[in-house]
Design an enzyme around this catalytic site. Structure first.
Site, mmCIF file in Angstrom:
data_model
loop_
_atom_site.group_PDB
_atom_site.id
_atom_site.type_symbol
_atom_site.label_atom_id
_atom_site.label_comp_id
_atom_site.label_asym_id
_atom_site.label_seq_id
_atom_site.Cartn_x
_atom_site.Cartn_y
_atom_site.Cartn_z
ATOM 1 C CE LYS A 1 -4.384 1.483 1.046
ATOM 2 N NZ LYS A 1 -4.741 1.978 -0.267
ATOM 3 C CB THR B 1 6.540 -1.408 6.175
ATOM 4 O OG1 THR B 1 6.368 -1.473 7.601
ATOM 5 C CG2 THR B 1 7.623 -2.392 5.774
ATOM 6 C CB CYS B 2 4.623 0.517 1.514
ATOM 7 S SG CYS B 2 3.800 -1.084 1.705
ATOM 8 C CB THR B 3 6.674 5.240 3.256
ATOM 9 O OG1 THR B 3 5.295 5.449 2.926
ATOM 10 C CG2 THR B 3 7.441 6.539 3.097
ATOM 11 C CB ALA C 1 8.841 3.581 -1.931
#
Length: 156
Positions: free
Chosen positions: A39, A44-46, A49
């Protein structure tokens, strides 16, 4: 369809954050790193990325293209890119068809609740379109460096 090291990576065409449609075939002649993440804008995804962003120049020096894929919309991806200054394309797999081809759309559990979602995974595809490495159930810390090391090994 099963995905297998040494075999052709599953082909796809998806809408990208730049408004174009991106195909894996368009990337021939370059190594391709595809990272699937759950998402946009989540912690964590940030981090994942941003780690890829910080290593982006080194990936480019190794003739590697970075592509992020989630089930978020193109608009969500555009906001994520703008907020975090991401230099690579994010692809929208809203119907999770590519996620299914790569085996990352799976049953997940969180706080006793079961749901279908993306299991954080990364795939390295060589210049000829063959899958050469996969990382499943990725732990973000140190992952960008590990993938970069694998790309460098491909280049000898």
């Amino acid at each position: 369809m099963t995905i297998e090291i040494g075999k052709k990576a599953p082909k796809f065409k998806l809408p990208a954050s730049n408004g174009e449609t991106v195909s894996l075939m368009d990337m021939r002649g370059q190594h391709v790193v595809i990272f699937f993440y759950p998402k946009d804008m989540t912690p964590t995804c940030t981090q994942q990325a941003c780690d890829m962003r910080d290593a982006y120049g080194q990936f480019r020096e190794e003739n590697a293209v970075l592509l992020g894929i989630s089930t978020d919309s193109v608009k969500s991806h555009q906001n994520f890119i703008a907020k975090k200054e991401l230099p690579f394309l994010l692809l929208a797999d809203e119907e999770h068809s590519v996620c299914e081809k790569y085996g990352v759309w799976q049953l997940k559990k969180l706080y006793g609740r079961e749901y279908m979602g993306i299991v954080r995974s990364t795939f390295l595809i060589d210049k000829e379109g063959n899958l050469v490495r996969e990382w499943r159930k990725v732990k973000v810390k140190g992952h960008a460096e590990e993938v970069l090391k694998a790309v460098r090994a491909l280049n000898g």
